[in-house]
Structures are given as C-alpha cells and as structure tokens.
Design an enzyme around this catalytic site. Structure first.
Site, PDB file in Angstrom:
ATOM      1  N   HIS A   1      37.029  10.567 -33.483  1.00  0.00           N
ATOM      2  CA  HIS A   1      35.635  10.870 -32.765  1.00  0.00           C
ATOM      3  C   HIS A   1      35.887  11.562 -31.559  1.00  0.00           C
ATOM      4  CE1 HIS A   1      32.683   8.132 -35.175  1.00  0.00           C
ATOM      5  NE2 HIS A   1      33.472   9.030 -35.933  1.00  0.00           N
TER       6      HIS A   1
ATOM      7  N   PRO B   1      30.165  -6.955 -26.422  1.00  0.00           N
ATOM      8  CA  PRO B   1      30.685  -5.746 -27.409  1.00  0.00           C
ATOM      9  C   PRO B   1      30.307  -4.323 -26.933  1.00  0.00           C
ATOM     10  CG  PRO B   1      28.950  -7.088 -28.442  1.00  0.00           C
ATOM     11  CD  PRO B   1      29.267  -7.514 -27.117  1.00  0.00           C
TER      12      PRO B   1
ATOM     13  N   TYR C   1      24.423   5.042 -29.175  1.00  0.00           N
ATOM     14  CA  TYR C   1      23.972   3.921 -28.239  1.00  0.00           C
ATOM     15  C   TYR C   1      22.610   4.237 -27.833  1.00  0.00           C
ATOM     16  CZ  TYR C   1      28.892   2.133 -27.917  1.00  0.00           C
ATOM     17  OH  TYR C   1      30.391   1.714 -28.441  1.00  0.00           O
TER      18      TYR C   1
ATOM     19  N   LYS D   1      35.434  -2.965 -26.185  1.00  0.00           N
ATOM     20  CA  LYS D   1      36.774  -3.262 -25.579  1.00  0.00           C
ATOM     21  C   LYS D   1      37.592  -4.350 -26.294  1.00  0.00           C
ATOM     22  CE  LYS D   1      36.823   0.196 -22.907  1.00  0.00           C
ATOM     23  NZ  LYS D   1      37.192   1.133 -23.824  1.00  0.00           N
TER      24      LYS D   1
ATOM     25  N   TYR E   1      35.545   4.464 -21.720  1.00  0.00           N
ATOM     26  CA  TYR E   1      35.191   4.420 -23.031  1.00  0.00           C
ATOM     27  C   TYR E   1      36.387   4.532 -23.812  1.00  0.00           C
ATOM     28  CZ  TYR E   1      32.517   4.247 -27.483  1.00  0.00           C
ATOM     29  OH  TYR E   1      31.939   3.975 -28.733  1.00  0.00           O
TER      30      TYR E   1
END
Ligand code: RFL
Ligand code: PHB
Length: 392
Positions: free
Chosen positions: A72, A292, A200, A296, A385
């Site tokens: 991605h 979560p 998200y 990570k 991220y």
C-alpha cells in the site's frame, strides 16, 4: 537438555529470534504452551512496516510475502462522511504491506522445520529460573515428561500474559501502564474488501477500521465498550454499525459477507523498563503493548528481535557483551515512539465515553482536518505510520 538461547513463546518474536540465531550458527530451543494449530490460526495483526518486510526478505522469508502481500502506498482517513487520503509513499518514500501475522508465523514455523529447529508446542507448567546467575533454566512438562533446558541466555517472547516478565524483581524494573476506556471488536469476513487502502473512520458512534487480508477476505474493527460481552454483537448488528460508521455521501458502499471469526480486545499501553535482567531478555509483547490503532505491535516486536539477534551474534562471535548490555536502551527509544504514535492515533480516532459535552470530539475533528489539510501534519502521520527509525 542444553542450548545456547532458550526461548519462551512461539509467537512472531520467539520464532523470528530462533530463525535469525540459526542463521548465525547459534542454537536455540523454543518452548510454547499452546498447540501448533492454535498458534498458526490466531488472527491478529495485519500491517507490516517496510523495515519489517525488508528484514523478512533479507532472512529468506520473502517468497510468499512477495506473492501474497498487498503493498500500500497510502492510507485513508474518514470523518464527516468524507474520505481523505494520506499519500504515504509520496510523503516518505516508503510503503506498508498487508500480510497477516498468521502468515508470518506459518512462514517462520516452516523455516524452523526445514532447518530441523527445536520447537516444543503444547508445553505444560512452563517456568524459568536462575536468570540472575550463570546457568538459567527453562522447565516444562513436554508430552507428559518433565524437561529441564539449561541455557546460556533466556529470551522472554511470551507475550502480554507470559511468565518471563515476573522474573525481573519488582525493585529492578518499572512497569508503565495506561488503560483506555474502549476496546476493539475485530471480525474476519468472507467478502472482497470494499477498499484498496485501509480506512480509519471517526464517527459520533465511535471508531471503525476497514482493513484487508486478501482479495477475498476483509478484516474490520469497531470501537466497543470494554465491558460489553461479544454476545451483544450478533453479526447483523456488527454490519449495521460498520455501515453507519464507515458511511459516506459519495456513493461508496460496504459489501457484507459471512463472518468467519470475531473477538473483543481491550486496549492498553504498557512498557517494562528495563527489558532485561541478568541473562533474561524480554522482547515483543512480553516487554510492551501498544493499542492497535497505530498498527505497531508486531513491527516493534520485530525491531526488538533484530537488535537482540545482533547482540547475541556479537557475544558468540567476539565474546563482546556490550550489545547485550545495551539491548534494552537500544530498543526503548523506538518503543516509546511507537507508544506515542499509537496513543495519538487512538485519541484522535476514538469516541471518548466521558466526553458528554463533545469538547473532545470537536478537538478531534479539528485535528483530523489539520492532519489531512496540512502537508507538514500529514507527513508527521505518514513517517510514523510507515515506521519512524530514531537516530541513536
Ligand atoms: P505473541 O504473538 O503474543 O506470542 C507470545 C507467545 O507466547 C506464548 N506463551 C507462552 N509460551 C510458553 N509458556 C508460557 N507461560 C507462555 N505464555 C505465553 C503464547 O501462547 C504465544 O504463542 O507475542 P509476540 O511474539 O511478542 O508478538 C506480538 C504481536 O503478536 C502483537 O504485537 C500484534 O499482534 C499486535 N497487533 C498488531 N501489530 C501490528 O504490528 N500491526 C497490526 O496491524 C496489529 N493489529 C494487533 C493487531 C493485535 C491485536 N490483538 C488481538 C491483540 C490487531 C489486534 C486485534
Ligand atoms: C489489521 O489489518 O489487523 C490492522 C490494520 C491496521 C491496524 C490494526 C490492525 O491499525
């Protein structure tokens, strides 16, 4: 029985350590209390940072990852029924890969088997002793017989409910802990993902996440009350709530399908400092847990193992203990960076049940708009991220 490094726990951390040590010619034995099929089927993490996939490739585990991993270059934030893309690769030059933790564990078990590695599954009454002395031991009942494994060192890779952390005396370590007033209900659904990139979502009813596992299987999460039993969430209620929280006004639709698995996980931040004592070294969830939302946990576990495997290699090749002595310090900067990012993502995206006057919700929306409008703020999210590597 004798070995060089005794490893408690056959999760990704313990198995990867055993694999990397083998590649350096260092012997290890892994002791796991669960069955092999349980360990292989446990549904958990899904998102690997580029540093993690690079390491897996370098140590010979890249083949299936290249075939089945979904690479991605961006991630989607959804709020106010609109979608905003953070172009991860454009901002950082790095990608992330969706590849289920189950597959990582399967690949590692296959590699250990191919190398005749010793992994004891179904071990009962596992205990550890003598970590402050020169000859630590792991004891367990394996296939009905008591076994004692004498080790040079012990790696505690036994996750958040393990036994190794308790070997560090109370006065020697500090446990930092923070609980969150929410939990995640996670489901695996037999339906093609309705998105190419993770979504998200922040919504008045709470957080939702649309992730993926394969072209045929979706992974979805909902923020729920930690005290709520799973029985309160029949399948159709889960889909209805996902439809509400992920809904947009731009014609996007969420496809539904049969649920293959569902479970509720509480959210916590925990760090044990130091991550070592005498001849015991903690790694992965045994040493730290992150909520979560930042994806990570597995990645920090892999980062610990890289440092630990190199430290053992330096000891066995040159008799140099400096790297082992510096293990905890070398890991903790990254651990706390991951904690901060995970806390930041979590508090930005979850609905706080105590926020009755909606002040926090207004602040969260402002933060989300800022992160999606300002290139500087978007870059901050992106570099964390994809995996921020701290300079030492
Ligand atoms: P594990 O995987 O918990 O493995 C520990 C192993 O030790 C065994 N064990 C024992 N063995 C012998 N004797 C004992 N007394 C023992 N006690 C325990 C256990 O049976 C187990 O096999 O820890 P490890 O290896 O440190 O790996 C950590 C990761 O599993 C964890 O950080 C991630 O799954 C966290 N996580 C995520 N991480 C990511 O990087 N990206 C994600 O997208 C992501 N999503 C998630 C997640 C964790 C989740 N849950 C369920 C906690 C999503 C969820 C919902
Ligand atoms: C997952 O796919 O399981 C996943 C992805 C991203 C997260 C957490 C879990 O932040």
């Amino acid at each position: 029985m004798r070995t060089q490094v005794g490893i408690v726990g056959a999760g990704p951390a313990g198995l990867l350590l055993s694999h990397l040590l083998h590649q350096q010619g260092i012997a290890s034995v892994v002791v796991e209390r669960r069955s092999e099929s349980y360990v292989q089927q446990r549904v958990r993490a899904g998102l690997l940072e580029q540093g993690t996939t690079d390491l897996l490739r370098q140590c010979g585990l890249g083949e299936r990852l290249a075939a089945e991993g979904l690479v991605h270059e961006g991630v989607l934030l959804r709020f106010d029924r609109c979608t905003h893309r953070i172009p991860l690769t454009e901002l950082t030059g790095k990608t992330v890969t969706v590849y289920g933790q189950q597959k990582v564990v399967e690949d590692l078990i296959a590699a250990r088997r191919a190398a005749d590695g010793t992994v004891f599954f179904d071990a009962d009454e596992v205990s550890v002793a003598g970590v402050a002395g020169d000859r630590p031991v792991i004891r367990a009942v394996i296939e009905g017989r008591p076994v004692e494994i004498e080790c040079d060192f012990i790696a505690g890779c036994d996750g958040s409910h393990g036994i190794c952390r308790d070997q560090i005396p109370a006065g020697v370590h500090t446990q930092f802990e923070h609980d969150y007033p929410f939990a995640w209900l996670g489901v695996l659904a037999k339906v093609a993902p309705s998105t190419d990139e993770l979504i998200y979502a922040f919504h008045g009813n709470g957080f939702a996440l649309h992730s993926l596992r394969s072209p045929e299987v979706s992974r979805l999460y909902l923020q729920v009350d930690p005290s709520e039993p799973i029985e309160n969430w029949p399948d159709q209620r889960i889909w209805d709530e996902l439809q509400t929280r992920l809904g947009t006004d731009d014609g996007w639709t969420l496809a539904e399908g049969p649920l293959l698995e569902k479970g509720i996980t509480a959210m916590r931040s925990v760090v044990t400092e130091p991550m070592q004592h005498g001849r015991l070294f903690l790694a992965g969830d045994a040493a730290h847990i992150v909520p979560p939302t930042g994806a990570k946990g597995l990645n920090v576990a892999v980062a610990d193992i890289k440092v630990l495997a190199e430290a053992f290699a330096s000891w066995y090749a040159h008799g140099n203990r400096d790297r082992l002595d510096g293990y905890s310090q070398a890991c903790l900067r990254r651990v706390w960076r991951a904690q901060d990012f995970s806390y930041w993502m979590t508090t930005m995206l979850h609905r706080d049940p105590d926020d009755t006057d909606e002040v926090l919700a207004r602040l969260q929306l402002s933060r989300l708009r800022y992160v999606t409008e300002s290139p500087a703020a978007a870059r901050t999210l992106a570099e964390n991220y994809v995996g921020y590597t701290t300079s030492t």
